[in-house]
Design a protein around this motif. Structure first.
Motif, PDB file in Angstrom:
ATOM      1  N   GLU A 135       0.828  -1.205   0.000  1.00 22.34           N
ATOM      2  CA  GLU A 135       0.000   0.000   0.000  1.00 22.34           C
ATOM      3  C   GLU A 135       0.863   1.256   0.000  1.00 22.34           C
ATOM      4  O   GLU A 135       0.435   2.317  -0.466  1.00 22.34           O
ATOM      5  CB  GLU A 135      -0.974  -0.006   1.190  1.00 22.34           C
ATOM      6  N   GLY A 138       1.324   3.267  -3.241  1.00 22.26           N
ATOM      7  CA  GLY A 138       0.222   4.065  -3.789  1.00 22.26           C
ATOM      8  C   GLY A 138      -0.752   3.235  -4.604  1.00 22.26           C
ATOM      9  O   GLY A 138      -0.916   2.037  -4.381  1.00 22.26           O
ATOM     10  N   GLU A 139      -1.392   3.877  -5.562  1.00 20.64           N
ATOM     11  CA  GLU A 139      -2.442   3.248  -6.371  1.00 20.64           C
ATOM     12  C   GLU A 139      -1.958   2.015  -7.118  1.00 20.64           C
ATOM     13  O   GLU A 139      -2.736   1.119  -7.405  1.00 20.64           O
ATOM     14  CB  GLU A 139      -3.009   4.256  -7.365  1.00 20.64           C
ATOM     15  N   SER A 140      -0.700   1.971  -7.445  1.00 16.34           N
ATOM     16  CA  SER A 140      -0.148   0.832  -8.191  1.00 16.34           C
ATOM     17  C   SER A 140       0.262  -0.336  -7.298  1.00 16.34           C
ATOM     18  O   SER A 140       0.714  -1.362  -7.787  1.00 16.34           O
ATOM     19  CB  SER A 140       1.069   1.282  -9.003  1.00 16.34           C
ATOM     20  N   GLU A 142      -1.348  -2.615  -5.535  1.00 14.93           N
ATOM     21  CA  GLU A 142      -1.994  -3.917  -5.706  1.00 14.93           C
ATOM     22  C   GLU A 142      -1.469  -4.654  -6.935  1.00 14.93           C
ATOM     23  O   GLU A 142      -1.167  -5.843  -6.886  1.00 14.93           O
ATOM     24  CB  GLU A 142      -3.510  -3.764  -5.798  1.00 14.93           C
TER      25      GLU A 142
END
Length: 165
Positions: A135, A138-140, A142
């Protein structure tokens, strides 16, 4: 429990990948190969320098040491920092490589890898690798966790080959 052979068992959670394998060597040797002979088993295509140009790959053997590679013309890339150095039982380091393969200078935005080594009843070693805190990427994060699930499978298969030579 880990299985003998090159089998790497994995458990994938929302923010981590945990891999477990059994190697037929004492704990001291398992740690030594993982931490001190990294260049012998790490997949060279998983470096910035690539397989043809990589000169050195290693872990400085102490807390606050760096995981690094040295490539052509003295190029040096630091992959992370050793947070815990407890041979032969435990190693923890930051993973300061982002999902786009760019360096992540801020350790607060880096994931973390913990490696534990423990003897089983037969004298073999159970090696547990947990790559966590995706986490922080950031957004990437996962997608990066999913990619590194396969990456750790391949890396630890190479580690197993190296430790059993």
């Amino acid at each position: 429990m880990a299985q003998k052979g090159t089998s790497v068992r994995q458990e994938v959670g929302p923010a981590s990948v945990r891999s477990v394998l059994l190697v037929p060597v004492p704990v001291e040797r398992a740690f030594e190969v993982f931490a001190e002979e990294l260049a012998d088993w790490w997949i060279r295509d998983y470096t910035w320098s690539g397989s043809a140009a990589l000169v050195e790959l290693g872990i400085e053997p102490h807390t606050d040491g760096m995981l690094y590679e040295i490539g052509p013309y003295g190029f040096r890339a630091d992959w992370g920092r050793v947070l815990v150095w407890e041979p032969p039982y435990r190693l923890v380091f930051t993973w300061q490589i982002g999902p786009d393969r760019a360096p992540v200078p801020d350790p607060e935005r880096a994931s973390e890898v913990e490696v534990r080594f423990r003897a089983d009843d037969s004298g073999d070693t159970v090696v547990e690798v947990e790559h966590r805190h995706f986490e922080r990427h950031g957004e990437s994060g996962e997608g990066y966790r999913e990619a590194l699930t396969a990456g750790w499978q391949e890396l630890l298969t190479g580690y197993h080959r190296s430790v059993t030579r």
